[in-house]
Design a protein around this motif. Sequence first.
Motif, PDB file in Angstrom:
ATOM      1  N   VAL A 136       0.845  -1.192   0.000  1.00 14.60           N
ATOM      2  CA  VAL A 136       0.000   0.000   0.000  1.00 14.60           C
ATOM      3  C   VAL A 136       0.884   1.248   0.000  1.00 14.60           C
ATOM      4  O   VAL A 136       0.625   2.222  -0.713  1.00 14.60           O
ATOM      5  CB  VAL A 136      -0.937   0.000   1.230  1.00 14.60           C
ATOM      6  CG1 VAL A 136      -1.759   1.277   1.276  1.00 14.60           C
ATOM      7  CG2 VAL A 136      -1.852  -1.220   1.203  1.00 14.60           C
ATOM      8  N   ILE A 137       1.952   1.185   0.802  1.00  9.96           N
ATOM      9  CA  ILE A 137       2.904   2.296   0.838  1.00  9.96           C
ATOM     10  C   ILE A 137       3.628   2.409  -0.497  1.00  9.96           C
ATOM     11  O   ILE A 137       3.799   3.514  -1.039  1.00  9.96           O
ATOM     12  CB  ILE A 137       3.898   2.097   1.989  1.00  9.96           C
ATOM     13  CG1 ILE A 137       3.149   2.006   3.325  1.00  9.96           C
ATOM     14  CG2 ILE A 137       4.927   3.212   2.033  1.00  9.96           C
ATOM     15  CD1 ILE A 137       4.012   1.632   4.494  1.00  9.96           C
ATOM     16  N   PHE A 138       4.045   1.258  -1.042  1.00 11.72           N
ATOM     17  CA  PHE A 138       4.725   1.288  -2.336  1.00 11.72           C
ATOM     18  C   PHE A 138       3.829   1.876  -3.428  1.00 11.72           C
ATOM     19  O   PHE A 138       4.280   2.654  -4.278  1.00 11.72           O
ATOM     20  CB  PHE A 138       5.133  -0.137  -2.761  1.00 11.72           C
ATOM     21  CG  PHE A 138       6.197  -0.762  -1.910  1.00 11.72           C
ATOM     22  CD1 PHE A 138       6.952  -0.007  -1.026  1.00 11.72           C
ATOM     23  CD2 PHE A 138       6.444  -2.123  -1.990  1.00 11.72           C
ATOM     24  CE1 PHE A 138       7.934  -0.584  -0.239  1.00 11.72           C
ATOM     25  CE2 PHE A 138       7.423  -2.715  -1.210  1.00 11.72           C
ATOM     26  CZ  PHE A 138       8.163  -1.943  -0.326  1.00 11.72           C
ATOM     27  N   SER A 139       2.549   1.495  -3.407  1.00 11.01           N
ATOM     28  CA  SER A 139       1.647   1.934  -4.472  1.00 11.01           C
ATOM     29  C   SER A 139       1.433   3.438  -4.462  1.00 11.01           C
ATOM     30  O   SER A 139       1.193   4.045  -5.514  1.00 11.01           O
ATOM     31  CB  SER A 139       0.307   1.208  -4.353  1.00 11.01           C
ATOM     32  OG  SER A 139      -0.359   1.570  -3.153  1.00 11.01           O
ATOM     33  N   ALA A 140       1.521   4.041  -3.272  1.00 10.06           N
ATOM     34  CA  ALA A 140       1.393   5.493  -3.207  1.00 10.06           C
ATOM     35  C   ALA A 140       2.518   6.171  -3.989  1.00 10.06           C
ATOM     36  O   ALA A 140       2.313   7.210  -4.634  1.00 10.06           O
ATOM     37  CB  ALA A 140       1.404   5.958  -1.747  1.00 10.06           C
ATOM     38  N   GLN A 141       3.700   5.552  -3.947  1.00  6.66           N
ATOM     39  CA  GLN A 141       4.826   6.088  -4.716  1.00  6.66           C
ATOM     40  C   GLN A 141       4.735   5.701  -6.185  1.00  6.66           C
ATOM     41  O   GLN A 141       5.021   6.516  -7.069  1.00  6.66           O
ATOM     42  CB  GLN A 141       6.139   5.568  -4.110  1.00  6.66           C
ATOM     43  CG  GLN A 141       7.398   6.191  -4.699  1.00  6.66           C
ATOM     44  CD  GLN A 141       7.553   7.657  -4.356  1.00  6.66           C
ATOM     45  OE1 GLN A 141       6.915   8.146  -3.432  1.00  6.66           O
ATOM     46  NE2 GLN A 141       8.383   8.367  -5.099  1.00  6.66           N
ATOM     47  N   TRP A 142       4.293   4.468  -6.450  1.00  7.80           N
ATOM     48  CA  TRP A 142       4.140   4.046  -7.848  1.00  7.80           C
ATOM     49  C   TRP A 142       3.149   4.935  -8.591  1.00  7.80           C
ATOM     50  O   TRP A 142       3.283   5.168  -9.791  1.00  7.80           O
ATOM     51  CB  TRP A 142       3.643   2.598  -7.914  1.00  7.80           C
ATOM     52  CG  TRP A 142       4.654   1.511  -7.689  1.00  7.80           C
ATOM     53  CD1 TRP A 142       4.566   0.488  -6.790  1.00  7.80           C
ATOM     54  CD2 TRP A 142       5.880   1.297  -8.396  1.00  7.80           C
ATOM     55  NE1 TRP A 142       5.660  -0.338  -6.884  1.00  7.80           N
ATOM     56  CE2 TRP A 142       6.482   0.135  -7.871  1.00  7.80           C
ATOM     57  CE3 TRP A 142       6.525   1.989  -9.421  1.00  7.80           C
ATOM     58  CZ2 TRP A 142       7.697  -0.358  -8.328  1.00  7.80           C
ATOM     59  CZ3 TRP A 142       7.742   1.502  -9.881  1.00  7.80           C
ATOM     60  CH2 TRP A 142       8.313   0.361  -9.342  1.00  7.80           C
ATOM     61  N   ARG A 143       2.139   5.425  -7.884  1.00  4.64           N
ATOM     62  CA  ARG A 143       1.099   6.231  -8.519  1.00  4.64           C
ATOM     63  C   ARG A 143       1.682   7.458  -9.224  1.00  4.64           C
ATOM     64  O   ARG A 143       1.179   7.896 -10.257  1.00  4.64           O
ATOM     65  CB  ARG A 143       0.074   6.661  -7.462  1.00  4.64           C
ATOM     66  CG  ARG A 143      -1.082   7.480  -7.996  1.00  4.64           C
ATOM     67  CD  ARG A 143      -2.076   7.793  -6.884  1.00  4.64           C
ATOM     68  NE  ARG A 143      -3.186   8.578  -7.367  1.00  4.64           N
ATOM     69  CZ  ARG A 143      -3.182   9.909  -7.468  1.00  4.64           C
ATOM     70  NH1 ARG A 143      -2.118  10.584  -7.091  1.00  4.64           N
ATOM     71  NH2 ARG A 143      -4.229  10.555  -7.925  1.00  4.64           N
ATOM     72  N   LEU A 144       2.758   7.997  -8.678  1.00  4.84           N
ATOM     73  CA  LEU A 144       3.390   9.172  -9.283  1.00  4.84           C
ATOM     74  C   LEU A 144       4.013   8.831 -10.641  1.00  4.84           C
ATOM     75  O   LEU A 144       4.196   9.713 -11.478  1.00  4.84           O
ATOM     76  CB  LEU A 144       4.466   9.731  -8.355  1.00  4.84           C
ATOM     77  CG  LEU A 144       3.995  10.139  -6.947  1.00  4.84           C
ATOM     78  CD1 LEU A 144       5.174  10.586  -6.105  1.00  4.84           C
ATOM     79  CD2 LEU A 144       2.949  11.243  -7.037  1.00  4.84           C
ATOM     80  N   TYR A 145       4.320   7.559 -10.841  1.00  2.00           N
ATOM     81  CA  TYR A 145       4.981   7.135 -12.075  1.00  2.00           C
ATOM     82  C   TYR A 145       4.012   6.553 -13.096  1.00  2.00           C
ATOM     83  O   TYR A 145       4.220   6.707 -14.301  1.00  2.00           O
ATOM     84  CB  TYR A 145       6.050   6.081 -11.751  1.00  2.00           C
ATOM     85  CG  TYR A 145       7.221   6.621 -10.964  1.00  2.00           C
ATOM     86  CD1 TYR A 145       8.396   7.028 -11.593  1.00  2.00           C
ATOM     87  CD2 TYR A 145       7.158   6.731  -9.573  1.00  2.00           C
ATOM     88  CE1 TYR A 145       9.470   7.518 -10.875  1.00  2.00           C
ATOM     89  CE2 TYR A 145       8.233   7.222  -8.840  1.00  2.00           C
ATOM     90  CZ  TYR A 145       9.386   7.620  -9.491  1.00  2.00           C
ATOM     91  OH  TYR A 145      10.448   8.108  -8.775  1.00  2.00           O
ATOM     92  N   ILE A 146       2.973   5.862 -12.644  1.00  2.68           N
ATOM     93  CA  ILE A 146       2.102   5.135 -13.579  1.00  2.68           C
ATOM     94  C   ILE A 146       0.637   5.560 -13.465  1.00  2.68           C
ATOM     95  O   ILE A 146      -0.223   4.941 -14.081  1.00  2.68           O
ATOM     96  CB  ILE A 146       2.201   3.611 -13.357  1.00  2.68           C
ATOM     97  CG1 ILE A 146       1.666   3.238 -11.967  1.00  2.68           C
ATOM     98  CG2 ILE A 146       3.633   3.133 -13.532  1.00  2.68           C
ATOM     99  CD1 ILE A 146       1.411   1.761 -11.800  1.00  2.68           C
ATOM    100  N   GLY A 147       0.359   6.596 -12.688  1.00  7.25           N
ATOM    101  CA  GLY A 147      -1.024   7.021 -12.504  1.00  7.25           C
ATOM    102  C   GLY A 147      -1.713   7.433 -13.786  1.00  7.25           C
ATOM    103  O   GLY A 147      -2.943   7.407 -13.873  1.00  7.25           O
ATOM    104  N   HIS A 148      -0.944   7.789 -14.804  1.00  4.67           N
ATOM    105  CA  HIS A 148      -1.530   8.233 -16.069  1.00  4.67           C
ATOM    106  C   HIS A 148      -1.883   7.074 -16.993  1.00  4.67           C
ATOM    107  O   HIS A 148      -2.544   7.274 -18.021  1.00  4.67           O
ATOM    108  CB  HIS A 148      -0.526   9.147 -16.793  1.00  4.67           C
ATOM    109  CG  HIS A 148       0.761   8.452 -17.159  1.00  4.67           C
ATOM    110  ND1 HIS A 148       1.735   8.163 -16.224  1.00  4.67           N
ATOM    111  CD2 HIS A 148       1.215   7.975 -18.351  1.00  4.67           C
ATOM    112  CE1 HIS A 148       2.748   7.563 -16.826  1.00  4.67           C
ATOM    113  NE2 HIS A 148       2.450   7.424 -18.112  1.00  4.67           N
TER     114      HIS A 148
END
Length: 245
Positions: A90-102
């Motif tokens: 869950v913590i990792f995904s918060a950071q991943w979102r900045l890279y793949i959220g689009h």
Amino acid sequence: MQSFVLARWRHPEFRRGAREMLGITLGISAWGLVTGVAMVKSGLSAGLALLMSLIVFAGSSQLAALPLIASGAPLWVLWATAFCVNLRFVIFSAQWRLYIGHLPLWQRLRFGYFAADLNYVAFMRRFPAPEQEREQQLPYYWGGVCLNWAAWQIPSVAGIFLADRVPTEWGLGFAGVLALLGLTYSLLSDRKSWISAGVAACAAVAAYALPLRLNIVVAIAAAVAVGLLMDHRLPDASRSNKEAA
């Protein structure tokens, strides 16, 4: 998936991502082999073990759930344990979102299935800023995760089908512990992670007498609580030190 990989494997960053994961695949493979054997030794059929390896693809939660399955633990304990063990994502995904959220949802789902701890560490080391070399990010990611997935699944499947031929006296449980320790050590990159790991270890030992391996849940909860506390406290301290300097 095959055509997707073939379209990217020629990219230099794809090869770089695979190359930078190569050094840790021995530990991942050992862990996968141990988990494959453990699934069958815990009472799962080869078919169920294979399904679990391919669908769950989360070694730490698989190993945590196996003794609970073998002991006939209630389903809610299995879910709670797996949830707590994988809470870090869950913590990792918060950071991943900045890279793949689009990206479209289906691409993010595929991305999430293959994402693993050490891929996260390698990726963030290579691309510390989301806007940095965006066109290089996905090829690098897929190079790393494809190698990681193969390094896990091939030994895991081998362990599933060879479990009946592997004597218990070989001490594969201890080998699994060593593999986990090696992977854990690679994730301890700063003082916060070391402190959290130490708290988790102490909590797991202190709560060892709890039934149904609930000491694992206690250890994870303690480590997460300490990590969140340090995230709130230590940035302020470091900022004060900079201002004083």
